[in-house]
Scaffold this motif. Structure first.
Motif, PDB file in Angstrom:
ATOM      1  N   GLY A 192     -34.847  65.797 -68.886  1.00  0.00           N
ATOM      2  CA  GLY A 192     -34.058  64.792 -68.160  1.00  0.00           C
ATOM      3  C   GLY A 192     -33.813  63.466 -68.853  1.00  0.00           C
ATOM      4  O   GLY A 192     -33.161  62.596 -68.282  1.00  0.00           O
ATOM      5  N   VAL A 193     -34.342  63.285 -70.071  1.00  0.00           N
ATOM      6  CA  VAL A 193     -34.232  61.956 -70.661  1.00  0.00           C
ATOM      7  C   VAL A 193     -33.470  61.881 -71.989  1.00  0.00           C
ATOM      8  O   VAL A 193     -32.822  60.875 -72.280  1.00  0.00           O
ATOM      9  N   ASN A 194     -33.565  62.937 -72.782  1.00  0.00           N
ATOM     10  CA  ASN A 194     -33.069  62.832 -74.168  1.00  0.00           C
ATOM     11  C   ASN A 194     -31.934  63.800 -74.452  1.00  0.00           C
ATOM     12  O   ASN A 194     -31.514  64.554 -73.588  1.00  0.00           O
ATOM     13  N   LEU A 195     -31.508  63.780 -75.697  1.00  0.00           N
ATOM     14  CA  LEU A 195     -30.543  64.783 -76.141  1.00  0.00           C
ATOM     15  C   LEU A 195     -31.222  65.702 -77.151  1.00  0.00           C
ATOM     16  O   LEU A 195     -31.790  65.237 -78.147  1.00  0.00           O
ATOM     17  N   TYR A 196     -31.166  67.001 -76.867  1.00  0.00           N
ATOM     18  CA  TYR A 196     -31.615  68.016 -77.814  1.00  0.00           C
ATOM     19  C   TYR A 196     -30.413  68.922 -78.047  1.00  0.00           C
ATOM     20  O   TYR A 196     -29.990  69.621 -77.125  1.00  0.00           O
ATOM     21  N   ALA A 197     -29.859  68.871 -79.235  1.00  0.00           N
ATOM     22  CA  ALA A 197     -28.617  69.603 -79.477  1.00  0.00           C
ATOM     23  C   ALA A 197     -28.665  70.332 -80.807  1.00  0.00           C
ATOM     24  O   ALA A 197     -29.299  69.870 -81.762  1.00  0.00           O
ATOM     25  N   SER A 198     -27.990  71.469 -80.848  1.00  0.00           N
ATOM     26  CA  SER A 198     -27.839  72.201 -82.109  1.00  0.00           C
ATOM     27  C   SER A 198     -26.396  72.665 -82.206  1.00  0.00           C
ATOM     28  O   SER A 198     -25.818  73.121 -81.222  1.00  0.00           O
ATOM     29  N   ILE A 199     -25.859  72.530 -83.412  1.00  0.00           N
ATOM     30  CA  ILE A 199     -24.440  72.855 -83.627  1.00  0.00           C
ATOM     31  C   ILE A 199     -24.350  73.924 -84.707  1.00  0.00           C
ATOM     32  O   ILE A 199     -24.958  73.786 -85.779  1.00  0.00           O
ATOM     33  N   LEU A 200     -23.605  74.975 -84.402  1.00  0.00           N
ATOM     34  CA  LEU A 200     -23.455  76.083 -85.345  1.00  0.00           C
ATOM     35  C   LEU A 200     -22.211  75.868 -86.206  1.00  0.00           C
ATOM     36  O   LEU A 200     -21.115  75.689 -85.673  1.00  0.00           O
ATOM     37  N   LEU A 201     -22.407  75.881 -87.523  1.00  0.00           N
ATOM     38  CA  LEU A 201     -21.283  75.715 -88.445  1.00  0.00           C
ATOM     39  C   LEU A 201     -21.252  76.896 -89.424  1.00  0.00           C
ATOM     40  O   LEU A 201     -22.303  77.445 -89.768  1.00  0.00           O
ATOM     41  N   ALA A 204     -33.640  74.940 -69.808  1.00  0.00           N
ATOM     42  CA  ALA A 204     -34.832  74.914 -70.661  1.00  0.00           C
ATOM     43  C   ALA A 204     -34.678  75.976 -71.741  1.00  0.00           C
ATOM     44  O   ALA A 204     -34.029  76.998 -71.529  1.00  0.00           O
ATOM     45  N   VAL A 205     -35.274  75.728 -72.892  1.00  0.00           N
ATOM     46  CA  VAL A 205     -35.208  76.687 -73.991  1.00  0.00           C
ATOM     47  C   VAL A 205     -36.419  76.447 -74.880  1.00  0.00           C
ATOM     48  O   VAL A 205     -37.045  75.380 -74.801  1.00  0.00           O
ATOM     49  N   ASP A 206     -36.785  77.431 -75.707  1.00  0.00           N
ATOM     50  CA  ASP A 206     -37.867  77.175 -76.659  1.00  0.00           C
ATOM     51  C   ASP A 206     -37.416  76.071 -77.618  1.00  0.00           C
ATOM     52  O   ASP A 206     -38.039  75.017 -77.729  1.00  0.00           O
ATOM     53  N   SER A 207     -36.299  76.299 -78.298  1.00  0.00           N
ATOM     54  CA  SER A 207     -35.749  75.306 -79.219  1.00  0.00           C
ATOM     55  C   SER A 207     -34.244  75.556 -79.318  1.00  0.00           C
ATOM     56  O   SER A 207     -33.829  76.717 -79.476  1.00  0.00           O
ATOM     57  N   THR A 208     -33.460  74.514 -79.227  1.00  0.00           N
ATOM     58  CA  THR A 208     -32.003  74.708 -79.334  1.00  0.00           C
ATOM     59  C   THR A 208     -31.650  75.256 -80.724  1.00  0.00           C
ATOM     60  O   THR A 208     -30.691  76.011 -80.865  1.00  0.00           O
ATOM     61  N   ASN A 209     -32.433  74.886 -81.749  1.00  0.00           N
ATOM     62  CA  ASN A 209     -32.172  75.429 -83.081  1.00  0.00           C
ATOM     63  C   ASN A 209     -32.393  76.947 -83.109  1.00  0.00           C
ATOM     64  O   ASN A 209     -31.578  77.693 -83.656  1.00  0.00           O
ATOM     65  N   LEU A 210     -33.500  77.383 -82.489  1.00  0.00           N
ATOM     66  CA  LEU A 210     -33.769  78.824 -82.466  1.00  0.00           C
ATOM     67  C   LEU A 210     -32.659  79.548 -81.714  1.00  0.00           C
ATOM     68  O   LEU A 210     -32.190  80.597 -82.132  1.00  0.00           O
ATOM     69  N   TYR A 268     -24.426  80.834 -91.936  1.00  0.00           N
ATOM     70  CA  TYR A 268     -24.233  79.741 -90.991  1.00  0.00           C
ATOM     71  C   TYR A 268     -25.259  78.645 -91.246  1.00  0.00           C
ATOM     72  O   TYR A 268     -26.291  78.878 -91.882  1.00  0.00           O
ATOM     73  N   VAL A 269     -24.915  77.454 -90.761  1.00  0.00           N
ATOM     74  CA  VAL A 269     -25.843  76.322 -90.798  1.00  0.00           C
ATOM     75  C   VAL A 269     -25.982  75.850 -89.360  1.00  0.00           C
ATOM     76  O   VAL A 269     -25.003  75.823 -88.610  1.00  0.00           O
ATOM     77  N   VAL A 270     -27.192  75.503 -88.955  1.00  0.00           N
ATOM     78  CA  VAL A 270     -27.405  74.903 -87.638  1.00  0.00           C
ATOM     79  C   VAL A 270     -27.808  73.443 -87.853  1.00  0.00           C
ATOM     80  O   VAL A 270     -28.780  73.159 -88.552  1.00  0.00           O
ATOM     81  N   LEU A 271     -27.020  72.534 -87.283  1.00  0.00           N
ATOM     82  CA  LEU A 271     -27.393  71.114 -87.316  1.00  0.00           C
ATOM     83  C   LEU A 271     -28.209  70.843 -86.057  1.00  0.00           C
ATOM     84  O   LEU A 271     -27.674  70.895 -84.947  1.00  0.00           O
ATOM     85  N   GLY A 272     -29.486  70.568 -86.224  1.00  0.00           N
ATOM     86  CA  GLY A 272     -30.345  70.258 -85.072  1.00  0.00           C
ATOM     87  C   GLY A 272     -30.494  68.752 -84.951  1.00  0.00           C
ATOM     88  O   GLY A 272     -30.815  68.077 -85.928  1.00  0.00           O
ATOM     89  N   ILE A 273     -30.230  68.242 -83.757  1.00  0.00           N
ATOM     90  CA  ILE A 273     -30.227  66.787 -83.566  1.00  0.00           C
ATOM     91  C   ILE A 273     -31.024  66.439 -82.308  1.00  0.00           C
ATOM     92  O   ILE A 273     -30.698  66.879 -81.206  1.00  0.00           O
ATOM     93  N   GLY A 274     -32.052  65.648 -82.494  1.00  0.00           N
ATOM     94  CA  GLY A 274     -32.824  65.164 -81.341  1.00  0.00           C
ATOM     95  C   GLY A 274     -32.704  63.652 -81.283  1.00  0.00           C
ATOM     96  O   GLY A 274     -33.032  62.971 -82.255  1.00  0.00           O
ATOM     97  N   GLN A 315     -37.061  71.249 -74.117  1.00  0.00           N
ATOM     98  CA  GLN A 315     -37.459  72.304 -75.051  1.00  0.00           C
ATOM     99  C   GLN A 315     -38.983  72.511 -74.946  1.00  0.00           C
ATOM    100  O   GLN A 315     -39.734  71.542 -74.889  1.00  0.00           O
ATOM    101  N   SER A 316     -39.386  73.789 -74.923  1.00  0.00           N
ATOM    102  CA  SER A 316     -40.840  74.047 -74.854  1.00  0.00           C
ATOM    103  C   SER A 316     -41.453  74.077 -76.250  1.00  0.00           C
ATOM    104  O   SER A 316     -42.640  73.851 -76.405  1.00  0.00           O
ATOM    105  N   SER A 317     -40.650  74.369 -77.276  1.00  0.00           N
ATOM    106  CA  SER A 317     -41.171  74.388 -78.655  1.00  0.00           C
ATOM    107  C   SER A 317     -40.192  73.679 -79.579  1.00  0.00           C
ATOM    108  O   SER A 317     -39.739  74.258 -80.571  1.00  0.00           O
ATOM    109  N   GLY A 318     -39.834  72.447 -79.214  1.00  0.00           N
ATOM    110  CA  GLY A 318     -38.905  71.676 -80.048  1.00  0.00           C
ATOM    111  C   GLY A 318     -39.450  71.571 -81.470  1.00  0.00           C
ATOM    112  O   GLY A 318     -40.620  71.258 -81.655  1.00  0.00           O
ATOM    113  N   LYS A 319     -38.596  71.880 -82.438  1.00  0.00           N
ATOM    114  CA  LYS A 319     -39.063  71.928 -83.831  1.00  0.00           C
ATOM    115  C   LYS A 319     -38.740  70.642 -84.565  1.00  0.00           C
ATOM    116  O   LYS A 319     -37.603  70.185 -84.564  1.00  0.00           O
TER     117      LYS A 319
END
Ligand code: BTN
Length: 332
Positions: free
Chosen positions: A140-149, A97-103, A212-218, A124-128
């Motif tokens: 348990g159901v979706n994909l919440y991902a963030s990629i650091l570039l 669990a996390v507030d937001s993978t982007n954060l 850096y850039v964060v690609l946030g993907i839900g 995520q508790s505060s998905g943005k």
């Protein structure tokens, strides 16, 4: 938190990699022990810990071990096993669990983490979402991902990376489900006209340089209809609803990362042009009449594509081509 580097595979990751090289076959304890340079007792201990993590592994004394079924939990070892990416997934962090993978990705970015880091969370508790909205993120159901570039580009060019994520999501959806998703400017992915994925890029930059850039993907993978909030701005769906059967979060995540890796290399080598062409081909509204709501100002015309900076080009009835930088576009 489960964390892994790609360059130094952990024993569990190496064992999963051996299984993936010989699907539906037994791999002997002697082979695992020799390949990993660990004792047979250590092999047994790692097999036990994989079982505890939900992997169904059969053991037959004369034959060795066979992976019968992988759990649909996101673990670094399973995501990274034979991923074959050049940059993306060099390090993978899976959080329960996390507030937001982007954060979280921004926090790692501020700490100097290298590019390619992938953060995924079970919930995520505060998905943005965009413009301060909330992104519904049940467990348990979706994909919440963030990629650091850390691309060597100007801050002005960073928003172009959103189109890369959108194309990658559509390709992963096609590959996993056979369904053709489409894109909606600037950062939505639709399936049967309903929103199935959202993208939120964030950036840390100085005037002339991107830190850096964060690609946030839900991506709504296995969400049920009753799990969507009632006050949705745009009708939503999930891959499972559209396909009629659940989708493996692990398979989807791996394919998505591979697609992003390929497109990121293309972006770095050739610029945004090829990615924009791919995006325009996935956009059903290209060449069609659209209405854009730009903060209350309505613009109508034919959507002709993307400008070189990612602005939406709309040719109005007077023949003037409007460049739109923010707004909500719908078929006219
Ligand atoms: C949108 O409004 O369409 C963008 C939604 C983006 C959601 C994803 S989920 C993973 C990442 N972490 C966040 O907090 N948001 C993005």
């Amino acid at each position: 938190m489960h964390f892994n580097y790609m360059k130094k595979p952990a024993p569990r990751e190496a064992i999963l990699s051996l299984f993936s090289q010989k699907p539906k076959s037994f791999v002997s304890g002697a082979r695992i022990s020799a390949e990993l340079g660990i004792s047979r007792t250590a092999v047994w201990k790692h097999i036990s810990s994989l079982r505890q993590a939900g992997y169904n592994i059969e053991a037959i004394p004369s034959r060795g071990y066979q992976l019968k079924r992988s759990p649909d939990i996101l673990m670094p070892e399973a995501i990274q096993a034979d991923l074959g990416c050049r940059v993306i997934g060099s390090r993978v962090c899976c959080l329960d669990a996390v507030d937001s993978t982007n954060l979280q990705a921004c926090r790692f970015g501020d700490d100097g983490e290298s590019e390619g880091l992938v953060i995924v969370a079970d919930q995520q508790s505060s998905g943005k979402g965009r413009v301060g909205r909330r992104w519904e993120s049940p467990s348990g159901v979706n994909l919440y991902a963030s990629i650091l570039l850390r691309p060597a580009i100007l801050p002005f060019d960073a928003p172009k990376l959103t189109f890369l994520s959108a194309v990658a999501v559509c390709r992963a959806i096609l590959s996993v489900t056979g369904l053709r998703a489409t894109v909606k400017w600037p950062n939505d992915v639709l399936l049967n006209g309903r929103k199935v994925a959202g993208l939120l890029n964030e950036m840390s930059a100085e005037t002339d340089r991107v830190n850096y850039v964060v690609l946030g993907i839900g991506v709504n993978l296995n969400m049920r209809n009753d799990q969507f909030p009632e006050d949705l701005r745009y009708p939503a769906t999930s891959l499972a609803i559209a396909k009629g059967s659940p989708v493996s979060r692990l398979d989807f995540t791996r394919i998505l990362l591979q697609e992003i890796d390929t497109l990121y290399q293309l972006f770095l080598e050739k610029g945004s042009g090829p990615v924009f062409v791919a995006w325009e081909q996935l956009c059903e509204m290209t060449g069609k009449s659209v209405r854009v709501d730009c903060n209350g100002l309505q613009i109508e015309g034919v959507m002709t594509g993307l400008a070189e900076d990612g602005a939406l080009l709309v040719c109005t009835a007077t023949g003037k081509v409007e460049r739109i930088y923010a707004g909500d576009v719908r078929p006219a």
